[in-house]
Design a protein around this motif. Structure first.
Motif, PDB file in Angstrom:
ATOM      1  N   LYS A   1       0.862  -1.054   0.092  1.00  0.00           N
ATOM      2  CA  LYS A   1       0.071  -0.025  -0.026  1.00  0.00           C
ATOM      3  C   LYS A   1       0.928   1.200  -0.191  1.00  0.00           C
TER       4      LYS A   1
ATOM      5  N   GLY B   1      -5.177   2.192  17.642  1.00  0.00           N
ATOM      6  CA  GLY B   1      -4.160   1.932  16.585  1.00  0.00           C
ATOM      7  C   GLY B   1      -3.793   3.147  15.590  1.00  0.00           C
ATOM      8  N   SER B   2      -2.727   2.893  14.972  1.00  0.00           N
ATOM      9  CA  SER B   2      -2.100   3.841  14.308  1.00  0.00           C
ATOM     10  C   SER B   2      -1.378   3.312  13.049  1.00  0.00           C
TER      11      SER B   2
ATOM     12  N   ALA C   1      -4.842   0.670   8.500  1.00  0.00           N
ATOM     13  CA  ALA C   1      -6.260   0.904   8.691  1.00  0.00           C
ATOM     14  C   ALA C   1      -6.599   2.142   9.439  1.00  0.00           C
TER      15      ALA C   1
ATOM     16  N   ASN D   1      -2.554   4.150  20.875  1.00  0.00           N
ATOM     17  CA  ASN D   1      -1.842   3.149  20.369  1.00  0.00           C
ATOM     18  C   ASN D   1      -0.609   2.745  20.913  1.00  0.00           C
ATOM     19  N   ARG D   2      -0.629   1.441  20.944  1.00  0.00           N
ATOM     20  CA  ARG D   2       0.717   0.662  21.905  1.00  0.00           C
ATOM     21  C   ARG D   2       1.940   1.280  21.630  1.00  0.00           C
TER      22      ARG D   2
ATOM     23  N   LYS E   1       3.894   6.522  17.133  1.00  0.00           N
ATOM     24  CA  LYS E   1       3.253   6.129  15.846  1.00  0.00           C
ATOM     25  C   LYS E   1       2.258   7.095  15.792  1.00  0.00           C
TER      26      LYS E   1
ATOM     27  N   THR F   1      -6.995  -1.597  15.206  1.00  0.00           N
ATOM     28  CA  THR F   1      -5.636  -2.502  15.611  1.00  0.00           C
ATOM     29  C   THR F   1      -6.066  -3.910  15.090  1.00  0.00           C
TER      30      THR F   1
ATOM     31  N   LEU G   1      -8.523 -10.139  14.852  1.00  0.00           N
ATOM     32  CA  LEU G   1      -8.487 -10.776  13.730  1.00  0.00           C
ATOM     33  C   LEU G   1      -8.225 -12.392  13.798  1.00  0.00           C
TER      34      LEU G   1
ATOM     35  N   VAL H   1     -11.946  -4.928  12.208  1.00  0.00           N
ATOM     36  CA  VAL H   1     -11.802  -6.383  11.877  1.00  0.00           C
ATOM     37  C   VAL H   1     -13.043  -7.088  11.403  1.00  0.00           C
ATOM     38  N   PHE H   2     -12.924  -7.691  10.381  1.00  0.00           N
ATOM     39  CA  PHE H   2     -14.132  -8.204   9.557  1.00  0.00           C
ATOM     40  C   PHE H   2     -14.158  -9.617   9.650  1.00  0.00           C
TER      41      PHE H   2
HETATM   42  P1  NDP Z   1      -0.866  -2.570  10.720  1.00  0.00           P
HETATM   43  O1  NDP Z   1       0.104  -3.802  10.895  1.00  0.00           O
HETATM   44  O2  NDP Z   1      -0.663  -1.474   9.711  1.00  0.00           O
HETATM   45  O3  NDP Z   1      -1.252  -1.887  12.132  1.00  0.00           O
HETATM   46  C1  NDP Z   1      -1.424  -2.761  13.272  1.00  0.00           C
HETATM   47  C2  NDP Z   1      -2.027  -2.100  14.315  1.00  0.00           C
HETATM   48  O4  NDP Z   1      -2.491  -2.813  15.273  1.00  0.00           O
HETATM   49  C3  NDP Z   1      -0.842  -1.119  14.987  1.00  0.00           C
HETATM   50  O5  NDP Z   1      -1.369   0.230  15.534  1.00  0.00           O
HETATM   51  C4  NDP Z   1      -0.553  -1.787  16.076  1.00  0.00           C
HETATM   52  O6  NDP Z   1       0.181  -1.259  17.103  1.00  0.00           O
HETATM   53  C5  NDP Z   1      -1.671  -2.438  16.759  1.00  0.00           C
HETATM   54  N1  NDP Z   1      -1.647  -3.630  17.599  1.00  0.00           N
HETATM   55  C6  NDP Z   1      -1.110  -4.990  16.761  1.00  0.00           C
HETATM   56  N2  NDP Z   1      -1.269  -5.834  17.845  1.00  0.00           N
HETATM   57  C7  NDP Z   1      -1.456  -5.296  19.058  1.00  0.00           C
HETATM   58  C8  NDP Z   1      -1.715  -5.582  20.409  1.00  0.00           C
HETATM   59  N3  NDP Z   1      -1.497  -6.865  20.833  1.00  0.00           N
HETATM   60  N4  NDP Z   1      -2.397  -4.680  21.232  1.00  0.00           N
HETATM   61  C9  NDP Z   1      -2.392  -3.313  20.842  1.00  0.00           C
HETATM   62  N5  NDP Z   1      -2.542  -3.027  19.487  1.00  0.00           N
HETATM   63  C10 NDP Z   1      -1.661  -3.886  18.627  1.00  0.00           C
HETATM   64  O7  NDP Z   1      -2.238  -3.223  10.420  1.00  0.00           O
HETATM   65  P2  NDP Z   1      -3.601  -2.651   9.372  1.00  0.00           P
HETATM   66  O8  NDP Z   1      -3.905  -1.374  10.030  1.00  0.00           O
HETATM   67  O9  NDP Z   1      -3.303  -2.801   7.829  1.00  0.00           O
HETATM   68  O10 NDP Z   1      -4.893  -3.681   9.623  1.00  0.00           O
HETATM   69  C11 NDP Z   1      -5.378  -3.621  10.924  1.00  0.00           C
HETATM   70  C12 NDP Z   1      -6.678  -4.451  11.020  1.00  0.00           C
HETATM   71  O11 NDP Z   1      -7.539  -3.870  10.138  1.00  0.00           O
HETATM   72  C13 NDP Z   1      -6.389  -5.703  10.360  1.00  0.00           C
HETATM   73  O12 NDP Z   1      -7.172  -6.569  11.114  1.00  0.00           O
HETATM   74  C14 NDP Z   1      -6.924  -5.636   9.086  1.00  0.00           C
HETATM   75  O13 NDP Z   1      -7.421  -7.095   8.606  1.00  0.00           O
HETATM   76  C15 NDP Z   1      -8.009  -4.756   9.217  1.00  0.00           C
HETATM   77  N6  NDP Z   1      -8.364  -4.084   8.028  1.00  0.00           N
HETATM   78  C16 NDP Z   1      -9.865  -3.753   7.890  1.00  0.00           C
HETATM   79  C17 NDP Z   1     -10.212  -3.462   6.664  1.00  0.00           C
HETATM   80  C18 NDP Z   1     -11.831  -3.359   6.338  1.00  0.00           C
HETATM   81  O14 NDP Z   1     -12.184  -3.016   5.227  1.00  0.00           O
HETATM   82  N7  NDP Z   1     -12.518  -3.503   7.176  1.00  0.00           N
HETATM   83  C19 NDP Z   1      -9.413  -2.741   5.702  1.00  0.00           C
HETATM   84  C20 NDP Z   1      -7.927  -2.793   6.099  1.00  0.00           C
HETATM   85  C21 NDP Z   1      -7.558  -3.323   7.224  1.00  0.00           C
HETATM   86  P3  NDP Z   1       1.738  -0.820  17.282  1.00  0.00           P
HETATM   87  O15 NDP Z   1       1.831   0.430  16.277  1.00  0.00           O
HETATM   88  O16 NDP Z   1       2.244  -0.758  18.623  1.00  0.00           O
HETATM   89  O17 NDP Z   1       2.458  -2.181  16.681  1.00  0.00           O
END
Ligand code: NDP
Length: 290
Positions: free
Chosen positions: A77, A138-139, A142, A162-163, A167, A205, A209, A233-234
């Motif tokens: 992306k 989250g950051s 998405a 965000n964790r 970010k 976040t 998922l 999350v879908f």
């Molecule tokens: P990224 O990898 O870009 O970001 C992941 C995010 O989740 C970060 O902010 C990360 O925090 C956080 N995170 C991960 N694990 C944990 C945890 N254990 N505790 C707290 N925070 C956590 O992923 P995306 O943003 O691309 O995707 C995120 C979700 O969105 C996915 O499930 C994806 O399937 C879904 N999605 C849904 C769409 C839809 O149309 N419904 C479209 C696109 C995505 P950190 O920065 O600290 O690592």
């Protein structure tokens, strides 16, 4: 339209793509094909796994073949930016492209329809967005796409949690001053308590998922009024986060609506036509049941 007619008299069927790596498990092709069938539109959609070092070649090839557009998924992306010709404001501000459209001059434009798809779902449930405070967890990709659209829609305030706080801070800084929306960050230390009536809460976040028991570390106070809790999350559709929110009296919005809406917006970008969101939602539900 049947293929023979298209081949002999035109117009030739339009081709669309999804590029990512890996792509197995991505149901977009099925959702698009069902939508095209329902619209009686001669579109064909292919799902392609591309190696990172072949991304430029792949995009140049697709453009040379006048492939009408497509979707970009992880991990490309951001990586596609150098190989596209122009960008929408949503793509530029979110620093991510999930949808590419061939322009009339043969160039490729990158857009981001993820956040727009989310906003469309939210607007169906909330009418006074400009008066709302939003807390968003989250950051990542998405979250960024969603925050951009919330800011462009001029919601009253967005608080990013965000964790990795740095970010969230970088994202807040990037969008500061784009509109009048106030953007701030908050530390996430221990359980985050949701206790304010009227709040929009977005779980953006990846927690939850493919895991119906996992939930980010939040608690909802009982008896919340006019709170709407949204999950990106879908799969599963009804996440532990949404269940927790509902038990406390919040309204909920699942991530499937966002996924469907970004697909509808993609088809609109490519064809100028409306696709049936219900047909696409059913296609996804069927794919996720496998
Ligand atoms: P990224 O990898 O870009 O970001 C992941 C995010 O989740 C970060 O902010 C990360 O925090 C956080 N995170 C991960 N694990 C944990 C945890 N254990 N505790 C707290 N925070 C956590 O992923 P995306 O943003 O691309 O995707 C995120 C979700 O969105 C996915 O499930 C994806 O399937 C879904 N999605 C849904 C769409 C839809 O149309 N419904 C479209 C696109 C995505 P950190 O920065 O600290 O690592």
């Amino acid at each position: 339209m049947d293929t023979l007619h298209a081949l002999m008299k035109g117009p030739l069927p339009s081709l669309f793509f999804c590029i990512g790596n890996p792509v197995v498990g991505n149901p977009t092709q099925y959702m698009m094909e069902e939508a095209f069938l329902d619209m009686d539109f001669p579109g064909q959609y292919i799902t392609c796994e591309v190696e990172s070092d072949q991304l430029q070649t792949a995009l140049e090839g697709l453009k040379a073949l006048h492939v009408a557009g497509g979707n970009v998924t992880a991990p490309f992306k951001q990586q596609v930016f150098p190989y596209l010709d122009s960008f929408t404001e949503s793509a530029r501000l979110s620093n991510a492209v999930n949808c590419i459209t061939l322009q009339s001059d043969g160039t490729y434009q990158g857009d981001n329809t993820d956040g727009k798809g989310f906003l469309q779902s939210l607007k169906e449930q909330v009418s006074n967005l400009r008066e709302r405070r939003v807390v968003l967890f989250g950051s990542g990709g998405a979250a960024s796409a969603i925050v951009v659209e919330l800011v462009l829609a001029e919601v009253k305030e967005v608080v990013l949690v965000n964790r990795t706080r740095e970010k969230a801070e970088a994202l807040a800084e990037r969008l500061q001053g784009v509109t009048n929306t106030k953007i701030s960050t908050q530390a996430w230390e221990g359980t985050y308590q949701i206790e304010e009536d009227g709040l929009v809460v977005v779980q953006a976040t990846s927690v939850g998922l493919f895991d119906e028991n996992s939930c980010i570390d939040v608690a909802f106070s009982q008896g919340l009024r006019d709170v709407i809790a949204c999950d990106v999350v879908f799969n599963p559709t009804d996440t532990a986060f949404l269940k927790r929110a509902r038990q406390a009296g919040a309204a909920t919005l699942d991530g499937l609506g966002m996924l469907v809406n970004q697909g509808v917006l993609g088809i609109e970008n490519w064809t100028g036509r409306d696709a049936d969101a219900e047909v696409m939602r059913s296609a996804l539900a069927e794919a996720f049941s496998l």
